[in-house]
Scaffold this motif. Structure first.
Motif, PDB file in Angstrom:
ATOM      1  N   MET A   1       0.821  -1.221  -0.034  1.00 50.41           N
ATOM      2  CA  MET A   1      -0.193  -0.112   0.161  1.00 50.41           C
ATOM      3  C   MET A   1       0.795   1.167  -0.005  1.00 50.41           C
ATOM      4  O   MET A   1       1.600   1.321   0.972  1.00 50.41           O
ATOM      5  N   ASN A   2       0.765   2.204  -0.845  1.00 50.19           N
ATOM      6  CA  ASN A   2       1.487   3.344  -0.812  1.00 50.19           C
ATOM      7  C   ASN A   2       0.825   4.310   0.173  1.00 50.19           C
ATOM      8  O   ASN A   2      -0.081   4.373   0.668  1.00 50.19           O
ATOM      9  N   THR A   3       1.910   5.217   0.337  1.00 46.34           N
ATOM     10  CA  THR A   3       1.737   6.311   1.465  1.00 46.34           C
ATOM     11  C   THR A   3       0.286   7.083   1.362  1.00 46.34           C
ATOM     12  O   THR A   3      -0.424   7.146   2.338  1.00 46.34           O
ATOM     13  N   THR A   4      -0.045   7.537   0.096  1.00 46.26           N
ATOM     14  CA  THR A   4      -1.281   8.168   0.011  1.00 46.26           C
ATOM     15  C   THR A   4      -2.283   7.284   0.292  1.00 46.26           C
ATOM     16  O   THR A   4      -3.444   7.451   0.874  1.00 46.26           O
ATOM     17  N   THR A   5      -2.260   6.297  -0.277  1.00 44.22           N
ATOM     18  CA  THR A   5      -3.672   5.192   0.104  1.00 44.22           C
ATOM     19  C   THR A   5      -3.658   5.123   1.592  1.00 44.22           C
ATOM     20  O   THR A   5      -4.781   4.942   2.256  1.00 44.22           O
ATOM     21  N   ALA A   6      -2.541   4.791   2.415  1.00 49.93           N
ATOM     22  CA  ALA A   6      -2.484   4.539   3.783  1.00 49.93           C
ATOM     23  C   ALA A   6      -3.043   5.762   4.523  1.00 49.93           C
ATOM     24  O   ALA A   6      -3.925   5.621   5.319  1.00 49.93           O
TER      25      ALA A   6
ATOM     26  N   HIS B   1      -5.103   8.096   3.369  1.00 50.48           N
ATOM     27  CA  HIS B   1      -6.296   8.068   2.722  1.00 50.48           C
ATOM     28  C   HIS B   1      -7.122   7.224   3.747  1.00 50.48           C
ATOM     29  O   HIS B   1      -8.294   7.641   4.272  1.00 50.48           O
ATOM     30  N   GLY B   2      -6.659   5.998   4.007  1.00 47.12           N
ATOM     31  CA  GLY B   2      -7.429   4.986   4.878  1.00 47.12           C
ATOM     32  C   GLY B   2      -7.513   5.592   6.125  1.00 47.12           C
ATOM     33  O   GLY B   2      -8.415   5.440   7.048  1.00 47.12           O
ATOM     34  N   ARG B   3      -6.382   6.214   6.883  1.00 50.13           N
ATOM     35  CA  ARG B   3      -6.347   6.316   8.318  1.00 50.13           C
ATOM     36  C   ARG B   3      -7.217   7.482   8.312  1.00 50.13           C
ATOM     37  O   ARG B   3      -7.859   7.466   9.255  1.00 50.13           O
ATOM     38  N   GLU B   4      -7.249   8.440   7.551  1.00 52.16           N
ATOM     39  CA  GLU B   4      -8.201   9.658   7.618  1.00 52.16           C
ATOM     40  C   GLU B   4      -9.523   9.267   7.604  1.00 52.16           C
ATOM     41  O   GLU B   4     -10.591   9.715   8.300  1.00 52.16           O
ATOM     42  N   PHE B   5      -9.901   8.386   6.561  1.00 53.20           N
ATOM     43  CA  PHE B   5     -11.369   7.685   6.472  1.00 53.20           C
ATOM     44  C   PHE B   5     -11.828   7.187   7.820  1.00 53.20           C
ATOM     45  O   PHE B   5     -12.949   7.688   8.262  1.00 53.20           O
ATOM     46  N   TRP B   6     -11.018   6.087   8.400  1.00 59.64           N
ATOM     47  CA  TRP B   6     -11.386   5.619   9.696  1.00 59.64           C
ATOM     48  C   TRP B   6     -11.461   6.609  10.745  1.00 59.64           C
ATOM     49  O   TRP B   6     -12.186   6.353  11.629  1.00 59.64           O
ATOM     50  N   ARG B   7     -10.251   7.698  10.741  1.00 61.21           N
ATOM     51  CA  ARG B   7     -10.652   8.550  11.846  1.00 61.21           C
ATOM     52  C   ARG B   7     -11.911   9.152  11.818  1.00 61.21           C
ATOM     53  O   ARG B   7     -12.449   9.479  12.780  1.00 61.21           O
ATOM     54  N   GLY B   8     -12.193   9.682  10.776  1.00 64.42           N
ATOM     55  CA  GLY B   8     -13.769  10.228  10.606  1.00 64.42           C
ATOM     56  C   GLY B   8     -14.581   9.452  11.085  1.00 64.42           C
ATOM     57  O   GLY B   8     -15.689   9.879  11.749  1.00 64.42           O
ATOM     58  N   VAL B   9     -14.781   8.234  10.684  1.00 61.85           N
ATOM     59  CA  VAL B   9     -15.730   7.203  11.054  1.00 61.85           C
ATOM     60  C   VAL B   9     -15.864   6.980  12.600  1.00 61.85           C
ATOM     61  O   VAL B   9     -16.984   7.026  13.062  1.00 61.85           O
ATOM     62  N   LEU B  10     -14.738   6.846  13.147  1.00 57.27           N
ATOM     63  CA  LEU B  10     -14.396   6.673  14.566  1.00 57.27           C
ATOM     64  C   LEU B  10     -15.047   7.984  15.573  1.00 57.27           C
ATOM     65  O   LEU B  10     -15.596   7.938  16.429  1.00 57.27           O
ATOM     66  N   LEU B  11     -14.647   9.016  14.911  1.00 61.75           N
ATOM     67  CA  LEU B  11     -15.019  10.451  15.508  1.00 61.75           C
ATOM     68  C   LEU B  11     -16.302  10.965  15.359  1.00 61.75           C
ATOM     69  O   LEU B  11     -16.934  11.265  16.251  1.00 61.75           O
TER      70      LEU B  11
END
Length: 94
Positions: free
Chosen positions: A1-6, A8-18
């Motif tokens: 997984m490239n940095t951009t994808t990682a 993006h994934g981190r930000e997506f799940w951060r938003g879901v959890l918050l």
């Protein structure tokens, strides 16, 4: 997984959890302090074997059974019917 994808994934799940809110779990002490607590306890061999058998019967990883138990405890402590939790894997340890 490239940095951009990682990222993006981190930000997506951060938003879901918050978006799900936050519940402070009770602490069983007369003088609570902020921060993280840690507790280690030995799990009896019979219980470990029973949990492994359950994972095998359900055809799921042991970590899934343990995460489910963790979620049930969080729900019981918080009084919420739905909780969000998770864990981060360490590269090479999945």
């Amino acid at each position: 997984m490239n940095t951009t994808t990682a990222e993006h994934g981190r930000e997506f799940w951060r938003g879901v959890l918050l978006a799900g809110g936050f519940i402070a779990l009770p602490r069983w002490t007369l003088e609570p302090v902020p921060g993280i607590g840690e507790h280690e306890a030995r799990i009896p061999d019979e219980l470990v074997a029973a949990v492994r058998r359950l994972a095998d019967e359900l055809a799921v990883p042991l970590s899934s059974v343990l995460l489910t138990a963790h979620a049930k405890v969080l729900g019981a402590l918080s009084g919420e019917r739905e909780v969000s939790t998770g864990y981060a894997t360490v590269e090479g340890r999945r």
